[in-house]
Design an enzyme around this catalytic site. Structure first.
Site, PDB file in Angstrom:
ATOM      1  N   ASP A  33      29.414  63.713  60.480  1.00  0.00           N
ATOM      2  CA  ASP A  33      29.846  65.099  60.674  1.00  0.00           C
ATOM      3  C   ASP A  33      30.375  65.220  62.113  1.00  0.00           C
ATOM      4  O   ASP A  33      29.626  64.987  63.073  1.00  0.00           O
ATOM      5  CB  ASP A  33      28.632  66.027  60.472  1.00  0.00           C
ATOM      6  CG  ASP A  33      28.985  67.494  60.729  1.00  0.00           C
ATOM      7  OD1 ASP A  33      30.116  67.780  61.184  1.00  0.00           O
ATOM      8  OD2 ASP A  33      28.095  68.341  60.490  1.00  0.00           O
ATOM      9  N   GLU A  83      29.295  47.226  85.684  1.00  0.00           N
ATOM     10  CA  GLU A  83      28.456  46.485  84.741  1.00  0.00           C
ATOM     11  C   GLU A  83      29.348  45.894  83.656  1.00  0.00           C
ATOM     12  O   GLU A  83      28.894  45.597  82.559  1.00  0.00           O
ATOM     13  CB  GLU A  83      27.326  47.350  84.187  1.00  0.00           C
ATOM     14  CG  GLU A  83      27.721  48.684  83.632  1.00  0.00           C
ATOM     15  CD  GLU A  83      26.517  49.477  83.146  1.00  0.00           C
ATOM     16  OE1 GLU A  83      25.708  48.924  82.391  1.00  0.00           O
ATOM     17  OE2 GLU A  83      26.407  50.656  83.500  1.00  0.00           O
ATOM     18  N   CYS A 115      24.286  51.661  85.499  1.00  0.00           N
ATOM     19  CA  CYS A 115      25.160  52.748  85.959  1.00  0.00           C
ATOM     20  C   CYS A 115      24.783  53.261  87.342  1.00  0.00           C
ATOM     21  O   CYS A 115      25.433  54.155  87.873  1.00  0.00           O
ATOM     22  CB  CYS A 115      25.136  53.904  84.958  1.00  0.00           C
ATOM     23  SG  CYS A 115      25.634  53.404  83.314  1.00  0.00           S
ATOM     24  N   THR A 156      29.686  57.110  72.602  1.00  0.00           N
ATOM     25  CA  THR A 156      29.457  57.255  74.053  1.00  0.00           C
ATOM     26  C   THR A 156      30.199  56.181  74.854  1.00  0.00           C
ATOM     27  O   THR A 156      29.767  55.800  75.926  1.00  0.00           O
ATOM     28  CB  THR A 156      27.955  57.235  74.400  1.00  0.00           C
ATOM     29  OG1 THR A 156      27.403  55.966  74.026  1.00  0.00           O
ATOM     30  CG2 THR A 156      27.196  58.313  73.670  1.00  0.00           C
ATOM     31  N   HIS A 237      24.493  61.751  86.218  1.00  0.00           N
ATOM     32  CA  HIS A 237      25.119  60.635  85.507  1.00  0.00           C
ATOM     33  C   HIS A 237      25.230  61.102  84.050  1.00  0.00           C
ATOM     34  O   HIS A 237      24.242  61.522  83.452  1.00  0.00           O
ATOM     35  CB  HIS A 237      24.245  59.390  85.608  1.00  0.00           C
ATOM     36  CG  HIS A 237      24.593  58.348  84.600  1.00  0.00           C
ATOM     37  ND1 HIS A 237      25.852  57.781  84.549  1.00  0.00           N
ATOM     38  CD2 HIS A 237      23.888  57.797  83.586  1.00  0.00           C
ATOM     39  CE1 HIS A 237      25.893  56.916  83.549  1.00  0.00           C
ATOM     40  NE2 HIS A 237      24.716  56.906  82.948  1.00  0.00           N
TER      41      HIS A 237
HETATM   42  N1  COA Z   1      25.860  69.174  64.174  1.00  0.00           N
HETATM   43  C1  COA Z   1      25.433  69.386  65.446  1.00  0.00           C
HETATM   44  N2  COA Z   1      24.511  68.621  66.069  1.00  0.00           N
HETATM   45  C2  COA Z   1      24.037  67.548  65.399  1.00  0.00           C
HETATM   46  C3  COA Z   1      24.443  67.251  64.071  1.00  0.00           C
HETATM   47  C4  COA Z   1      25.405  68.122  63.466  1.00  0.00           C
HETATM   48  N3  COA Z   1      25.861  67.905  62.228  1.00  0.00           N
HETATM   49  N4  COA Z   1      23.800  66.153  63.660  1.00  0.00           N
HETATM   50  C5  COA Z   1      22.999  65.754  64.689  1.00  0.00           C
HETATM   51  N5  COA Z   1      23.145  66.605  65.738  1.00  0.00           N
HETATM   52  C6  COA Z   1      22.491  66.528  67.048  1.00  0.00           C
HETATM   53  C7  COA Z   1      21.049  66.102  66.986  1.00  0.00           C
HETATM   54  O1  COA Z   1      20.199  67.190  66.654  1.00  0.00           O
HETATM   55  C8  COA Z   1      20.825  65.615  68.418  1.00  0.00           C
HETATM   56  O2  COA Z   1      20.637  66.713  69.271  1.00  0.00           O
HETATM   57  P1  COA Z   1      19.457  66.704  70.367  1.00  0.00           P
HETATM   58  O3  COA Z   1      19.685  65.458  71.197  1.00  0.00           O
HETATM   59  O4  COA Z   1      19.684  67.946  71.129  1.00  0.00           O
HETATM   60  O5  COA Z   1      18.190  66.625  69.615  1.00  0.00           O
HETATM   61  C9  COA Z   1      22.184  64.995  68.779  1.00  0.00           C
HETATM   62  O6  COA Z   1      23.119  65.512  67.815  1.00  0.00           O
HETATM   63  C10 COA Z   1      22.205  63.487  68.750  1.00  0.00           C
HETATM   64  O7  COA Z   1      21.644  63.073  67.522  1.00  0.00           O
HETATM   65  P2  COA Z   1      20.820  61.731  67.386  1.00  0.00           P
HETATM   66  O8  COA Z   1      20.418  61.584  65.966  1.00  0.00           O
HETATM   67  O9  COA Z   1      19.763  61.640  68.446  1.00  0.00           O
HETATM   68  O10 COA Z   1      21.972  60.678  67.741  1.00  0.00           O
HETATM   69  P3  COA Z   1      22.022  59.138  67.581  1.00  0.00           P
HETATM   70  O11 COA Z   1      20.812  58.589  66.909  1.00  0.00           O
HETATM   71  O12 COA Z   1      23.337  58.847  66.983  1.00  0.00           O
HETATM   72  O13 COA Z   1      21.968  58.592  69.110  1.00  0.00           O
HETATM   73  C11 COA Z   1      22.615  58.184  71.382  1.00  0.00           C
HETATM   74  C12 COA Z   1      22.625  59.179  70.193  1.00  0.00           C
HETATM   75  C13 COA Z   1      23.201  58.860  72.601  1.00  0.00           C
HETATM   76  C14 COA Z   1      21.182  57.759  71.691  1.00  0.00           C
HETATM   77  C15 COA Z   1      23.483  56.948  71.002  1.00  0.00           C
HETATM   78  O14 COA Z   1      24.808  57.351  70.910  1.00  0.00           O
HETATM   79  C16 COA Z   1      23.376  55.810  72.011  1.00  0.00           C
HETATM   80  O15 COA Z   1      22.543  54.915  71.857  1.00  0.00           O
HETATM   81  N6  COA Z   1      24.257  55.794  73.055  1.00  0.00           N
HETATM   82  C17 COA Z   1      24.273  54.729  74.060  1.00  0.00           C
HETATM   83  C18 COA Z   1      23.138  54.813  75.067  1.00  0.00           C
HETATM   84  C19 COA Z   1      23.164  56.021  75.924  1.00  0.00           C
HETATM   85  O16 COA Z   1      24.198  56.637  76.148  1.00  0.00           O
HETATM   86  N7  COA Z   1      21.999  56.364  76.509  1.00  0.00           N
HETATM   87  C20 COA Z   1      21.859  57.498  77.392  1.00  0.00           C
HETATM   88  C21 COA Z   1      21.047  57.236  78.611  1.00  0.00           C
HETATM   89  S1  COA Z   1      21.867  56.138  79.718  1.00  0.00           S
END
Ligand code: COA
Length: 394
Positions: A33, A83, A115, A156, A237
């Site tokens: 979505d 990195e 980072c 990301t 960051h």
């Molecule tokens: N509409 C709106 N929001 C939605 C949604 C929808 N249809 N479906 C999910 N969401 C929201 C979730 O509720 C969540 O919100 P919250 O964080 O406020 O609780 C958000 O979207 C992310 O959902 P989540 O299931 O946690 O995402 P994910 O499992 O795909 O993981 C990351 C997200 C960022 C952890 C992943 O992209 C990642 O590993 N990135 C690389 C590492 C990184 O950037 N780390 C950050 C620290 S350096």
């Protein structure tokens, strides 16, 4: 504001690649979505590189936007924070040093801590310039954030470079000298040397980021009691634009009694600092400094105000430091050039992105002639021969 010292950021230059991937289109292709990515994660587009770009060309192009011949004579250190290294021994700094004809007595080296490393370089440069006020330090942050197609971190990703010139003429941000760092030893995001892409524990990385912000903030406020009321905004960051907000909201829950009023104010200013990241994606080492540029362009902070900056690098090190916005700081950033770079970007087709973009870039033997796009300008990668990278300019 301190009258004695004006050491800090004199100039800042941003290079954004010419191509981007639209994340609504990509979400649809991936069966996600789009609201999850645009609202839940807070990203709309991500920068992607061309074959003729790498961390060296991006850094050289960012620095070329800001350096004068006088700067090149005064620079005593070229520090490359990344990195996305292309060599485990030779630093990318020496290549940029040559491409930009920086004086031969400047030392050039690379630094690493996910980072966070550009912040280590910045705060070391601050100390160096305090001791050597005639010298300038050039810090290059350049990265290609890549997790691979269909990976959890795909949304990301991003790419770009930021060049920061530190001197005793802080026309943008005078560093206050106040800072507090924090180290954890954890595997939230790591890239062993045999891997093209990093490994990431997404949940651990977001939890560690949030916990380190809370602990770092509390420690910082105890160390510098005068900062409690003076910090007008907080920059973060930003691996994705929701990340800093998550840290602020969680901090309000735990530390609200002590710092609730300030956190509300930081939340109020927060979106201004995220607007560029929403369009470009994660710059890894440059990400915090992209938030600074975004705040300068879109925010309404006044000269003399003190701002807090939160740097985070997985593995993990965080640091909070502060600075004072300089008089007329907005005049020292090329807003038109940045907006133009964003507005003239081209969309990469998802077929190309899926079929070509993720072909291994570093780990396997990459010797080849690079096919140049017609519109390539500035510094570019011409060929790789015997593992040596050859660059040119047009
Ligand atoms: N509409 C709106 N929001 C939605 C949604 C929808 N249809 N479906 C999910 N969401 C929201 C979730 O509720 C969540 O919100 P919250 O964080 O406020 O609780 C958000 O979207 C992310 O959902 P989540 O299931 O946690 O995402 P994910 O499992 O795909 O993981 C990351 C997200 C960022 C952890 C992943 O992209 C990642 O590993 N990135 C690389 C590492 C990184 O950037 N780390 C950050 C620290 S350096």
């Amino acid at each position: 504001m301190s009258e004695i010292s004006k050491v800090g950021i004199e100039k800042i230059g941003l290079y954004i690649p010419k191509y981007y991937v639209d994340l609504v289109d990509l979400a649809e292709k991936r069966g996600v979505d789009p609201n999850k990515w645009t609202i839940g994660i807070g990203q709309e587009k991500m920068s992607v590189i061309e074959e003729s770009e790498d961390i060296v060309t991006m850094a050289a192009n960012a620095a070329n936007k800001i350096l004068t011949e006088e700067d090149k004579k005064a620079i005593s250190q070229v520090v490359f924070a990344t990195e996305s290294s292309i060599d485990f021994s030779k630093s990318a700094a020496s290549q940029v040093h040559r491409l930009l004809s920086i004086n031969k007595f400047a030392k050039s080296y690379e630094v690493k801590q996910a980072c966070y490393s550009a912040t280590a370089a910045l705060l070391n440069a601050y100390n160096h310039v305090k001791l050597n006020p005639e010298e300038k330090v050039l810090i290059l942050s350049s990265d290609i954030a890549s997790y691979g197609a269909n990976s959890g971190g795909e949304v990301t990703q991003g790419a770009g470079a930021i060049a920061v010139l530190v001197s005793n003429k802080a026309e943008i941000l005078e560093l206050s000298g106040k800072s507090l760092a924090l180290t954890y030893d954890c595997y939230d995001f790591w890239r062993p040397s045999y891997r093209e892409y990093p490994l990431v524990d997404g949940k651990l990385s977001t939890d560690t980021y949030i916990n380190m912000f809370k602990e770092n903030l509390e420690g910082f406020m105890e160390k510098y009691e005068d900062s409690e009321d003076s910090l007008q905004a907080f920059l973060f960051h930003l691996p994705f634009t929701k990340m800093g907000k998550k840290a602020l909201v969680a901090s309000k829950e735990d530390l609200g009694e002590k710092y609730g009023k300030q956190i509300d104010q930081w939340l109020d200013k927060y979106e201004d600092s995220t607007r560029l990241t929403r369009q470009v994606g994660n710059l890894y080492t440059g990400s915090l400094y992209l938030a600074l540029i975004s705040q300068m362009i879109y925010g309404d902070l006044e000269a003399g105000q003190e701002i807090g900056l939160f740097s985070y690098g997985s593995g993990a090190v965080s640091e909070i430091f502060t600075g004072y916005l300089a008089e007329n700081y907005r005049d020292h950033i090329d807003v038109e050039d940045i907006k133009d770079s964003l507005n003239t970007r081209k969309e990469m087709s998802l077929d190309y992105y899926d079929e070509e973009y993720f072909k291994p870039k570093y780990i396997e033997n990459q010797d080849r002639e690079i096919s140049l796009g017609e519109d390539v300008e500035g510094f570019y990668l011409e060929k790789i021969e015997d593992g040596k990278r050859y660059y040119n300019h047009r």
